[in-house]
Write a protein that holds these residues in place. Sequence first.
Motif, mmCIF file in Angstrom:
data_model
loop_
_atom_site.group_PDB
_atom_site.id
_atom_site.type_symbol
_atom_site.label_atom_id
_atom_site.label_comp_id
_atom_site.label_asym_id
_atom_site.label_seq_id
_atom_site.Cartn_x
_atom_site.Cartn_y
_atom_site.Cartn_z
ATOM 1 N N GLU A 61 0.831 -1.207 0.000
ATOM 2 C CA GLU A 61 0.000 0.000 0.000
ATOM 3 C C GLU A 61 0.866 1.259 0.000
ATOM 4 O OE1 GLU A 61 -4.076 1.615 2.008
ATOM 5 O OE2 GLU A 61 -2.755 0.408 3.287
ATOM 6 N N SER A 62 1.911 1.276 0.810
ATOM 7 C CA SER A 62 2.814 2.427 0.867
ATOM 8 C C SER A 62 3.514 2.659 -0.467
ATOM 9 C CB SER A 62 3.837 2.204 1.983
ATOM 10 O OG SER A 62 4.809 3.226 1.973
ATOM 11 N N GLU A 65 1.069 4.020 -3.012
ATOM 12 C CA GLU A 65 0.800 5.435 -2.749
ATOM 13 C C GLU A 65 1.949 6.305 -3.253
ATOM 14 O OE1 GLU A 65 -0.112 5.903 1.399
ATOM 15 O OE2 GLU A 65 -2.028 4.851 1.199
ATOM 16 N N ALA A 70 -3.400 3.139 -5.740
ATOM 17 C CA ALA A 70 -4.043 2.693 -4.501
ATOM 18 C C ALA A 70 -4.235 1.184 -4.556
ATOM 19 C CB ALA A 70 -5.401 3.382 -4.341
#
Length: 130
Positions: A61-62, A65, A70
């Motif tokens: 997820e990081s 981003e 997403a």
Amino acid sequence: MPSTRRLISTGSPFEKTMGYSRAVVQGDWCFVSGVTGYNYETMELPDDVAGQAANCFATIESVLEQAGFALADIVRVQYTLVDRSLLDALKPELEKALGAIRPAATMVIAGLIEPEMKIEIEVTAYRDPS
């Protein structure tokens, strides 16, 4: 106009020594390398597969981003699990992270580089340009 290629790093020591990027962004696509269950800030690895999977998804997820994507943009996922007997403990983490997204998926049962690693997760994400 050719799309630009961008490399994303988590700063993991493995990226340099193994010669790869955590992710590569090419146009509207993001290819995230296989992520194991380390917390890359502390370099700690939980003993259980659920904790390792949670760390995998936090890293993914990081990285997404950072790349401008997403979790909802994931279209493909490959899981490498070291033992079929771990699947039941793993399922809740998979459902929590991707249950609503439901990307195309493959699961392979195979060994990983270090014996304490129980899972590795690789994803591909696509961002609709429209």
